[in-house]
Design an enzyme around this catalytic site. Structure first.
Site, mmCIF file in Angstrom:
data_model
loop_
_atom_site.group_PDB
_atom_site.id
_atom_site.type_symbol
_atom_site.label_atom_id
_atom_site.label_comp_id
_atom_site.label_asym_id
_atom_site.label_seq_id
_atom_site.Cartn_x
_atom_site.Cartn_y
_atom_site.Cartn_z
ATOM 1 N N GLU A 1 0.676 -1.409 -0.013
ATOM 2 C CA GLU A 1 -0.157 0.085 0.093
ATOM 3 C C GLU A 1 0.891 1.402 -0.039
ATOM 4 O O GLU A 1 0.374 2.242 0.386
ATOM 5 C CB GLU A 1 -0.938 -0.025 1.087
ATOM 6 C CG GLU A 1 -1.916 -1.248 1.085
ATOM 7 C CD GLU A 1 -3.013 -1.241 2.273
ATOM 8 O OE1 GLU A 1 -3.056 -0.399 2.921
ATOM 9 O OE2 GLU A 1 -3.807 -1.977 2.144
ATOM 10 N N LYS B 1 -15.677 -1.619 2.249
ATOM 11 C CA LYS B 1 -15.054 -2.294 0.831
ATOM 12 C C LYS B 1 -16.020 -2.833 -0.215
ATOM 13 O O LYS B 1 -16.568 -3.687 0.397
ATOM 14 C CB LYS B 1 -13.960 -3.346 1.328
ATOM 15 C CG LYS B 1 -12.790 -2.641 2.131
ATOM 16 C CD LYS B 1 -12.105 -3.724 2.623
ATOM 17 C CE LYS B 1 -10.726 -3.217 3.404
ATOM 18 N NZ LYS B 1 -9.822 -4.336 4.137
#
Length: 430
Positions: A209, A341
């Site tokens: 990330e 999500k």
């Protein structure tokens, strides 16, 4: 108003070099929309099914040609001729055709890519930015809000090849006046952190990330490095910038114990809750995600009783963007926030339902990327459209992460007014 005339999908690569699915929805007006499905590394066991081929001769078994085939055949046949602006009907048609609770037949990745592509096509057809179109899909009248970024600048756990157990160490520029300034704060702290790590002779390679992924002696060492970087960058920890953790505790929960292998420590639920509480006392941590294992509901109750009145406790693997599980959490007073999500649940409609349920119950909602991302920036529009107030989309490098930040900057300029509320998004801060 425009009907769908064609749907097509293809296999593309995500930010980890693994296959994912991209879908196009084409309308009779000539408008079209494209969207990609992301993919997670640390996943909740109750997430909707990401359909993979399992053919070891292609992409180590991670190919998505079955999901692509489902879009190009069954889903295409189902949706061609339907009105694109009826998002609920489109999503429900796909859910009914799949017929399983976890979307195991068509694949959540196939359904999601089409669901989001349809929304994008409808927005183009109506001449609206995507955030405005998504906002119009909701029953309530949300004012647009630019979210506080939760920037993951040290990666551990499943997101990095290092010895750090906690998966994400994040900064939140709550004192910034605009989202563009919040992103500047974050970038400056990110570069300061690189200098701190270099000075200590530590690796400055990045994880999935975009955060740094050094080997460190403890989780506290990661927090200390970030605190030093905040000061070097010229900001005040606790005022300008606060901290957040994603423990991803399910990844180190073994035989009823929370095992921090990097520190050679093993704790039961109460001891681990005490450990997290101690970190919150020592550092300006205002949000903890997945502080307990997804199945350790008793542990979650202990953690919520201990910290729930002063720290945002976010359920990710715990709730998996699922309204049925979220309702249990609300009923049992477990956690006080949900991570959102798209691909955990698999459609835009169900995602909006989860956000609404959370807000109605007084829970916060944090819009999130996955560790396997693409250049798709839909989550930025979702965060603005729903006035969620917070977004997790990684660090300040890797174009798959920065694309979302740049989209927020563009939206802020389009809106032409102050819509960034900083610390006001965190009701527990007062």
């Amino acid at each position: 108003m425009s009907k769908i005339v064609d749907i097509k999908a293809r296999e593309i690569l995500d930010s980890r070099g693994n296959p994912t699915i991209e879908a196009d929805v084409i309308l009779e007006s000539g408008a079209s929309g494209s969207a990609c499905a992301p993919s997670g590394a640390s996943t909740g066991s109750r997430e909707a099914l990401e359909l993979r081929d399992g053919d070891k001769s292609r992409y180590l078994g991670k190919g998505v040609t079955k999901a692509v085939g489902n879009v190009n055949s069954a889903i295409r046949e189902l949706l061609v001729g339907m009105e694109v602006s009826d998002q609920k009907a489109l999503d429900q048609a796909m859910l009914d055709a799949d017929g399983t609770e976890n979307k195991g037949n068509l694949g959540a990745n196939a359904i999601l890519a089409v669901s989001l592509a349809a929304a994008k096509a409808a927005a183009v057809d109506q001449g609206k930015p995507l955030y405005e179109y998504i906002s119009d899909l909701q029953d309530d009248d949300n004012e647009y809000s630019l979210p506080v970024p939760m920037m993951n600048i040290i990666n551990g756990g499943e997101h990095a090849d290092n010895n750090v157990d906690i998966q994400e160490f994040m900064i939140q520029p709550v004192g910034a006046p605009t989202v563009a300034e919040a992103i500047r704060y974050g970038a400056e702290i990110f570069h300061a952190l690189k200098g701190v790590l270099k000075k200590r002779g530590l690796n400055t390679a990045v994880g999935d990330e975009g955060g740094f992924a050094p080997n460190l002696p403890s989780n506290e060492a990661a927090l200390e490095a970030i605190m030093e970087a905040i000061e070097i960058a010229g900001y005040k920890a606790g005022d300008d910038v606060t901290l957040a953790l994603d423990c991803a505790a399910s990844e180190f929960y073994k035989d009823g114990k929370y095992v921090l292998a990097g520190e050679d420590r093993s704790m039961n639920s109460e001891e681990f809750a005490d450990y997290l509480a101690e970190l919150c006392d020592r550092y300006p941590i205002i949000s903890i995600e997945d502080g307990m294992d997804e199945s350790d509901w008793d542990g979650w109750k202990i953690l919520t009783e201990k910290l729930g009145k002063k720290v945002q406790l976010v359920g990710d693997d715990l709730f998996v963007t699922n309204t049925r599980i979220l309702q249990r959490g609300i009923d049992e007073k477990v956690a006080n926030s949900i991570l959102i999500k798209f691909n955990q649940i698999g459609s835009l409609t169900e995602t909006l339902d989860a956000i609404k349920m959370a807000k109605d119950a007084g829970y916060t909602a944090v819009i999130s990327h996955r560790s396997g991302e693409t250049a798709d920036t839909t989550i930025a529009d979702l965060a603005v459209a729903t006035a969620a107030g917070q977004i997790k989309t990684g660090s300040l490098c890797r174009s798959d992460r920065v694309a979302k930040y740049n989209r927020l900057i563009r939206i802020e300029q389009e809106l032409g007014r102050a819509a960034y509320h900083g610390r006001k998004e965190f009701k527990l801060l007062g």
